[in-house]
Design a protein around this motif. Structure first.
Motif, short mmCIF file in Angstrom:
data_model
loop_
_atom_site.label_atom_id
_atom_site.label_comp_id
_atom_site.label_asym_id
_atom_site.label_seq_id
_atom_site.Cartn_x
_atom_site.Cartn_y
_atom_site.Cartn_z
N GLN A 269 0.86 -1.19 0.00
CA GLN A 269 0.00 0.00 0.00
C GLN A 269 0.89 1.23 0.00
OE1 GLN A 269 -2.73 0.11 3.26
NE2 GLN A 269 -3.86 -1.69 2.57
N VAL A 270 0.52 2.23 -0.82
CA VAL A 270 1.30 3.47 -0.88
C VAL A 270 0.37 4.68 -0.88
CG1 VAL A 270 3.30 2.48 -2.06
CG2 VAL A 270 1.38 3.32 -3.41
N ASP A 271 0.94 5.82 -0.55
CA ASP A 271 0.18 7.08 -0.60
C ASP A 271 0.15 7.59 -2.04
OD1 ASP A 271 2.67 8.20 -1.08
OD2 ASP A 271 2.73 9.37 0.76
N ARG B 78 -10.07 4.95 -2.08
CA ARG B 78 -10.10 6.13 -2.95
C ARG B 78 -10.14 7.39 -2.10
NH1 ARG B 78 -11.25 6.73 -8.26
NH2 ARG B 78 -12.10 4.63 -8.41
N ALA B 79 -11.00 7.40 -1.08
CA ALA B 79 -11.12 8.58 -0.20
C ALA B 79 -9.81 8.88 0.53
CB ALA B 79 -12.24 8.36 0.81
N ALA B 80 -9.11 7.82 0.93
CA ALA B 80 -7.85 8.00 1.65
C ALA B 80 -6.65 8.16 0.73
CB ALA B 80 -7.62 6.82 2.60
N GLY B 81 -6.84 7.90 -0.57
CA GLY B 81 -5.73 8.02 -1.51
C GLY B 81 -4.71 6.90 -1.39
N ILE B 82 -5.15 5.73 -0.96
CA ILE B 82 -4.25 4.58 -0.79
C ILE B 82 -4.37 3.68 -2.00
CG2 ILE B 82 -3.77 2.52 0.58
CD1 ILE B 82 -4.76 4.05 3.04
N SER B 83 -3.25 3.39 -2.61
CA SER B 83 -3.25 2.46 -3.75
C SER B 83 -2.14 1.44 -3.53
CB SER B 83 -3.05 3.22 -5.06
OG SER B 83 -1.85 3.95 -5.03
N TYR B 84 -1.94 0.58 -4.51
CA TYR B 84 -0.94 -0.47 -4.41
C TYR B 84 0.12 -0.33 -5.49
CZ TYR B 84 -4.11 -3.03 -1.33
OH TYR B 84 -4.92 -3.41 -0.29
N GLN C 68 5.90 6.28 -0.66
CA GLN C 68 5.90 6.00 0.78
C GLN C 68 4.65 5.23 1.17
OE1 GLN C 68 6.05 9.85 2.58
NE2 GLN C 68 8.26 10.00 2.40
N ILE C 69 4.77 4.53 2.29
CA ILE C 69 3.58 3.88 2.83
C ILE C 69 2.64 4.97 3.33
CG2 ILE C 69 4.74 1.73 3.43
CD1 ILE C 69 4.72 2.72 6.34
N PRO C 70 1.34 4.70 3.39
CA PRO C 70 0.40 5.71 3.87
C PRO C 70 0.70 6.13 5.31
CG PRO C 70 -0.76 3.90 2.81
CD PRO C 70 0.67 3.49 2.94
N SER C 71 0.53 7.40 5.58
CA SER C 71 0.75 7.91 6.93
C SER C 71 -0.30 7.32 7.89
CB SER C 71 0.64 9.43 6.95
OG SER C 71 -0.68 9.81 6.64
N ARG C 72 -0.05 7.47 9.15
CA ARG C 72 -0.99 6.98 10.16
C ARG C 72 -2.35 7.67 9.99
NH1 ARG C 72 0.66 5.09 15.88
NH2 ARG C 72 2.40 4.57 14.54
#
Length: 162
Positions: free
Chosen positions: A26-28, A145-151, A33-37
Motif C-alpha cells: 500500500q502506498v500514498d 479512494r477517499a484516503a488516496g491509498i493504492s498499491y 511512501q507507505i500511507p501515513s498513520r
C-alpha cells in the motif's frame, strides 16, 4: 529487508498476508511512501465506521418515520434496555428519535420516500464504484479512494528506489 525511499520504514508489518504473497504494498498518492498513520485512520474510518453508522441511522430513521410514536412503548424500548445506554446504536436511535420528534406528521410522511431514495442511492453508488474499478483497475474500495491509498508492486518499488 527492503526499505522505502527515506530508509527509515521497513515493509515488514505493513502488508497483509495476501499482499505479501502477491508482492504488493500500500502506498500514498506519491507512490513513494507507505500511507501515513492519519491516512490509514481515514481509510479505517471510511471502510468500517461510516458505513456502519450510515446504515444504523437510515434503519432507525426508517423505523421512526414508519412507526412514529407507537414504537416508543413496545419492542423498541425493550431492545434499548437490552443493548444498554452506552451502545452506539442506542445513542444513534435517541438522536434520530429526537430529530423525528421535531417533525410534524405530514413532514414525516414526506421524509419516508427520501430515506428509501438515500438507501437505494448508497447501494447504487457502491455498484457504480465497483464498475469503475473494473474499468480503470484502481481503488476497489471507496474508502481507499477517499484516503488516496493504492498499491504498487514491491519489485517496482525496489527499482524506483535505486
Amino acid at each position: 529487508s527492503s526499505c522505502f525511499t527515506d530508509g527509515s520504514l521497513l515493509w515488514a508489518g505493513y502488508q497483509t498476508l495476501g499482499e505479501e504473497y502477491v508482492g504488493i504494498v500500500q502506498v500514498d498518492p506519491t507512490k513513494r511512501q507507505i500511507p501515513s498513520r492519519g491516512r490509514r485512520c481515514l481509510f479505517v474510518l471510511c471502510h468500517s465506521f461510516i458505513p456502519y453508522v450510515l446504515e444504523k441511522v437510515l434503519v432507525c430513521l426508517e423505523n421512526e418515520l414508519e412507526g412514529g410514536q407507537e414504537m416508543h412503548g413496545s419492542v423498541g424500548s425493550r431492545r434499548q434496555v437490552a443493548s444498554g445506554w452506552w451502545s452506539l446504536e442506542c445513542w444513534l436511535r435517541r438522536g434520530v428519535q429526537l430529530a423525528v420528534g421535531l417533525l410534524t406528521e405530514q413532514q414525516r410522511r414526506e421524509c419516508q420516500p427520501a430515506v428509501f431514495v438515500i438507501q437505494q442511492s448508497v447501494a447504487l453508488l457502491h455498484r457504480l464504484h465497483v464498475a469503475l474499478f473494473y474499468i480503470s483497475s484502481s481503488f476497489y474500495d471507496m474508502s481507499k479512494r477517499a484516503a488516496g491509498i493504492s498499491y504498487v508492486s514491491q519489485s517496482w518499488m525496489e527499482n524506483s528506489v535505486q
